[in-house]
Scaffold this active site. Structure first.
Site, PDB file in Angstrom:
ATOM      1  CG  ASP A  19      -6.458  -8.954   0.963  1.00 50.10           C
ATOM      2  OD1 ASP A  19      -5.357  -9.644   0.514  1.00 50.10           O
ATOM      3  OD2 ASP A  19      -7.016  -7.973   0.333  1.00 50.10           O
ATOM      4  CG  HIS A  58      -8.585  -4.837   2.674  1.00 49.83           C
ATOM      5  ND1 HIS A  58      -8.078  -3.417   2.445  1.00 49.83           N
ATOM      6  CD2 HIS A  58      -8.254  -5.427   1.817  1.00 49.83           C
ATOM      7  CE1 HIS A  58      -7.170  -3.727   1.350  1.00 49.83           C
ATOM      8  NE2 HIS A  58      -7.268  -4.919   1.217  1.00 49.83           N
ATOM      9  CG  HIS A  80      -2.031  -1.183   1.102  1.00 51.63           C
ATOM     10  ND1 HIS A  80      -2.717  -1.385   2.330  1.00 51.63           N
ATOM     11  CD2 HIS A  80      -2.495  -1.935  -0.044  1.00 51.63           C
ATOM     12  CE1 HIS A  80      -3.607  -2.598   1.678  1.00 51.63           C
ATOM     13  NE2 HIS A  80      -3.459  -2.716   0.306  1.00 51.63           N
ATOM     14  CD  GLU A  99      -5.312  -3.560  -2.583  1.00 48.63           C
ATOM     15  OE1 GLU A  99      -5.982  -4.235  -1.882  1.00 48.63           O
ATOM     16  OE2 GLU A  99      -4.429  -2.663  -2.288  1.00 48.63           O
ATOM     17  CG  HIS A 128      -1.500 -11.472   0.832  1.00 45.13           C
ATOM     18  ND1 HIS A 128      -0.870 -11.269  -0.170  1.00 45.13           N
ATOM     19  CD2 HIS A 128      -2.671 -10.904   1.025  1.00 45.13           C
ATOM     20  CE1 HIS A 128      -1.260 -10.384  -0.637  1.00 45.13           C
ATOM     21  NE2 HIS A 128      -2.430  -9.916  -0.046  1.00 45.13           N
ATOM     22  CG  HIS A 168      -9.184  -7.842  -3.115  1.00 48.87           C
ATOM     23  ND1 HIS A 168      -9.894  -6.673  -3.326  1.00 48.87           N
ATOM     24  CD2 HIS A 168      -8.184  -7.619  -2.349  1.00 48.87           C
ATOM     25  CE1 HIS A 168      -9.192  -5.796  -2.745  1.00 48.87           C
ATOM     26  NE2 HIS A 168      -8.047  -6.153  -1.916  1.00 48.87           N
ATOM     27  CG  ASP A 177      -2.414  -7.515  -3.508  1.00 44.12           C
ATOM     28  OD1 ASP A 177      -3.203  -6.676  -3.930  1.00 44.12           O
ATOM     29  OD2 ASP A 177      -2.348  -7.785  -2.288  1.00 44.12           O
ATOM     30  CE1 TYR A 219      -2.835  -8.750   4.956  1.00 46.28           C
ATOM     31  CE2 TYR A 219      -4.765  -8.986   5.806  1.00 46.28           C
ATOM     32  CZ  TYR A 219      -3.990  -8.885   4.746  1.00 46.28           C
ATOM     33  OH  TYR A 219      -4.746  -8.735   3.578  1.00 46.28           O
TER      34      TYR A 219
HETATM   35 FE1  FEO Z   1      -6.456  -6.075  -0.662  1.00 47.83          FE
HETATM   36 FE2  FEO Z   1      -4.129  -8.207  -0.890  1.00 47.83          FE
HETATM   37  O1  FEO Z   1      -4.848  -6.868  -1.559  1.00 47.83           O
END
Ligand code: FEO
Length: 484
Positions: free
Chosen positions: A166, A147, A23, A81, A227, A79, A83, A194
């Site tokens: 996530d 999130h 981020h 995002e 992750h 998701h 990543d 996290y």
């Molecule tokens: Fe919300 Fe692992 O990206």
């Protein structure tokens, strides 16, 4: 290279030992991370998520070494995002037209990043399912604000695997994939870090969503995160931890953090900590200079604490910039049921302490008396700090009632009365969404959802949704604001 989760499920993700920033530079990934992608092979072949866009080529090469890319029937993106969806451009260049199952919000975000509005998106909602053959289905569960607004999870029936993205993950890189194979202390430290740094603001939603999923009574053999580790041994343990952390979590711990121009505020911090320890040896006391310590570790300690002390020298009659930044982050994380006080050394004026105290109140902390010391604290000033620490330790040793108001009590130095906002006509207080801060004003109602002006919150229908973030009534709190 792949790792077998089950006979029909392979991990096809990417490890990233080197990454230290997430981020932007807001989250320090001290243990690296991994971008977990999974390949399910039943009658249909399904890819769950991709990897960070920086590893697109490696991802495609690896995947192509395992299967013919054209044999992928469906892609699920939990998701949007980068990543997780970052490798889509490389992938879709090779298999255009492959259906991409994701939420409507994800379509917006993926299109915004990849600029390919003609990809074959299939929007899904909670409860929608996809038959992949052999008697198995993928069931989709929207998890907005866990999130991001687009987030969802995917459950594979038959194998009872929850692909949680996530949620339940951690920025942790290890050659081992499964939770029972790695260092348990490292693992839980990264899970907590996290949650504290990313999920704290959404704690009410974490509780509500987990309870919703538990209500489905689905069997669970594995949680395959996006992750870090796959939870295969006692996967419910991390679910239990999330419920615990989301419920106004605190330990018998006090965290002090400060910035100091001339070492004077540091001396105060030291003496305050001594006083706390003298009065209450049972309490854990942690001290950090924000200029020298890992910010995410400090925020994690704040998360674990029942109270915090925030100190700054006064510079140009305001607090030092790193403290201001920390307070901004703490405000955004929306900690609840924690106590706080400001302190600091000053020379010509002591504006920093007053400003910190006000910011702590605005951030929802219950504030106690602040403390200033002029110039370098001498022996008597340091004893005053120790006495103040002892006083705070005794005051904060009292139990915090669960579910008590997040609104700060008046500060001793500058009382600021707090009263619920209750419009004339006695229609009850205004209510504020704890996620996006939108305010429901009873005197206005919400005509777009058929809620008439003058409707008290207690009579607003249970299916009411926040107009800004689409979340339900359970994330709203009574709005309070300062009286004149
Ligand atoms: Fe919300 Fe692992 O990206």
């Amino acid at each position: 290279m792949t790792i077998l989760l089950k006979e029909n499920i392979h991990w096809v993700g990417q490890r990233d030992w080197e990454v230290r920033d997430f981020h932007g530079t807001e989250y320090k990934t001290l243990k690296g991370t991994s971008y977990n992608s999974y390949l399910i092979r039943e009658e249909k072949t399904v890819l769950i998520d991709t990897v960070d866009h920086r590893f697109s080529r490696e991802f495609i090469l690896n995947l192509a070494s395992q299967i013919d890319l054209a044999s992928i029937d469906y892609i699920v993106i939990n998701h949007a995002e980068e990543d997780h969806a970052g490798a889509l451009s490389e992938l879709m260049a090779r298999i255009p037209g492959t259906p991409i199952y994701c939420t409507a919000n994800a379509i917006d975000s993926i299109t915004g990043h990849h600029h390919q509005p003609l990809w074959n998106f299939i929007p899904v909602k909670t409860g929608d399912s996809l038959d992949i053959g052999n008697g198995k289905q993928l069931v989709f569960i929207e998890t907005p604000m866990l999130h991001w607004p687009d987030s969802m999870m995917t459950y594979l029936s038959g194998d009872a695997v929850l692909f949680s993205n996530d949620a339940f993950g951690q920025h942790y890189c290890d050659e081992h994939l499964f939770n029972d194979e790695v260092d348990q202390q490292e693992l839980m430290e990264q899970c907590l870090r996290y949650f504290a740094n990313i999920l704290t603001p959404f704690s009410p939603l974490v509780t509500a969503k987990i309870n919703e999923v538990l209500g489905f009574n689905l069997p669970l053999s594995m949680i395959a995160t996006a992750h870090g580790v796959v939870w295969r041994t006692d996967p419910a343990q991390i679910v239990g931890k999330y419920l615990e952390w989301a419920d106004h979590y605190q330990e018998n711990r006090i965290t002090l953090f400060y910035d100091s121009m001339s070492n004077n505020t540091r001396m105060m911090a030291d003496a305050l900590a001594q006083g706390i320890h003298e009065a209450d040896p049972s309490v854990a006391v942690k001290i950090f200079n924000v200029a020298r310590h890992d910010k995410n570790e400090i925020l994690t300690q704040v998360f674990r604490s029942k109270a915090i002390l925030v100190g700054s020298s006064t510079m140009n009659n305001v607090m030092m910039p790193k403290i201001a930044g920390m307070l901004e982050e703490i405000t955004g994380l929306r900690f609840r049921n924690k106590k706080a006080a400001a302190f600091g050394s000053y020379g010509w004026n002591g504006g920093a302490v007053d400003r910190i105290q006000t910011r702590l109140m605005d951030a929802g902390f219950t504030t106690s008396l602040s403390l200033k010391s002029k110039w370098r604290p001498d022996g008597s000033a340091l004893e005053a700090c120790r006495a103040h620490g002892r006083q705070l330790a005794r005051e904060w040793a009292l139990a915090t009632p669960p579910g008590s108001s997040r609104v700060a009590a008046p500060a001793a130095a500058k009382p600021a009365a707090q009263t619920p906002v209750a419009p004339a006509g006695d229609v009850g207080p205004a209510m504020q969404c704890s996620v996006c801060q939108w305010v429901y004003q009873p005197e206005l109602g919400e005509p777009l959802q058929g809620v008439a002006a003058g409707t008290p919150w207690s009579e607003v229908p249970d299916n009411f949704l926040c107009p800004e973030c689409s979340l339900g009534k359970d994330v709203f709190d009574v709005l309070r604001e300062k009286a004149a």
